[in-house]
Design a protein around this motif. Structure first.
Motif: not given
Length: 295
Positions: A167-169, A78-84, A226-232
């Motif tokens: 997720i917001l933070i 969920i974090i990855v799908l939203v944040s990326v 990079i964003t995907t890796i950081n989110s994971f």
């Protein structure tokens, strides 16, 4: 002459490898060896105060029967799908707005957005924790002042809101680097092509998708990966704010690895999670590379 050239090449090659040696030793000793050790240990029941016991794939079988791990995996997805996508789209939009500004203003905006990146994660987390405080936090104060909230909400302690707050933070701390990269990429776009397209009657949207977008695609690919890796790998926020609570609602794979390995001392089981996480990230990165090349 040929012998002299060959001798010179050998000396230069030896000098090059000699300069690389310290970094190579560090890379092999602190990156490659731990990775191999992680994979090997994942096949053992490894803990403190006794010898490791070989269990084969038992750790991996247990993983997908572990409800907490499945929940942590789902939260991470969920974090990855939203944040990326949000980080990429928002960063591109902000960059498109500010890259044409005069230099002082462009630099100021880049500094503002990049500031959370260089600020310590603990300091940023303390500020957000105060803002989400269920007694004197600014969100509750503003919500009640505007009549949106009837009573204070325990944002980080309520299962309905805790993951959304995380997720917001994460979004606020993740957009700085992509914005800086996109501004640089947009400044490197061949403006003669844009001007020629505008003379031919192309709109700003057409110029962006047909000319600018293909030229900033390598930067986009880098930001996506990079964003995907950081989110994971989201861990610090969880550790400092919720410790996986309430009721494991904010558990992520990285936090559950930490909890399993350093709280329960199940090193083999934790390493199995790390291997699964590495495989997931590698597969997604490969898909992103393939999609970018196809475009």
């Amino acid at each position: 002459m040929n012998r002299m050239n060959k001798a010179l090449v050998r000396r230069e090659t030896f000098a090059g490898y000699a300069f690389m040696l310290p970094s190579l030793v560090f890379f092999l000793g602190f990156v490659i060896y731990p990775m191999i050790q992680c994979v090997v240990t994942s096949f053992f029941d490894s803990t403190m105060n006794r010898d490791d016991i070989f269990v084969g794939l038992a750790n991996y079988k247990e993983l997908f029967q572990d409800k907490i791990f499945i929940g942590a995996l789902w939260n991470t997805i969920i974090i990855v799908l939203v944040s990326v996508p949000v980080v990429c789209i928002f960063s591109l939009w902000v960059s498109s707005v500010i890259y044409n500004m005069r230099e002082p203003f462009c630099s100021i905006f880049r500094c503002i957005f990049y500031l959370p990146v260089v600020t310590g994660s603990v300091a940023v987390t303390v500020v957000w924790k105060w803002m989400f405080n269920n007694y004197y936090g600014i969100f509750n104060y503003v919500g009640k002042s505007l009549g949106i909230l009837e009573k204070n909400i325990n944002w980080l302690g309520d299962e309905r809101f805790a993951l959304g707050c995380i997720i917001l933070i994460l979004l606020t701390t993740s957009v700085g680097q992509p914005i800086v990269l996109y501004v640089s990429a947009l400044n490197n776009v061949d403006q003669s092509l844009v001007e020629a397209a505008e003379v031919d009657g192309a709109t700003k949207i057409q110029c962006f998708w047909k000319i600018k977008w293909p030229q900033i695609m390598p930067t986009t690919l880098y930001i996506l990966v990079i964003t995907t890796i950081n989110s994971f790998q989201c861990f610090a926020l969880i550790q400092l704010l919720t410790s996986g609570g309430p009721n494991h609602r904010t558990d992520t794979i990285m936090y559950y690895i930490y909890y399993t390995a350093f709280k329960l001392y199940r090193y083999g089981y934790g390493n199995a999670m790390g291997v699964v996480l590495a495989v997931i990230i590698a597969v997604l990165s490969g898909i992103q590379f393939k999609m970018a090349k196809s475009d």
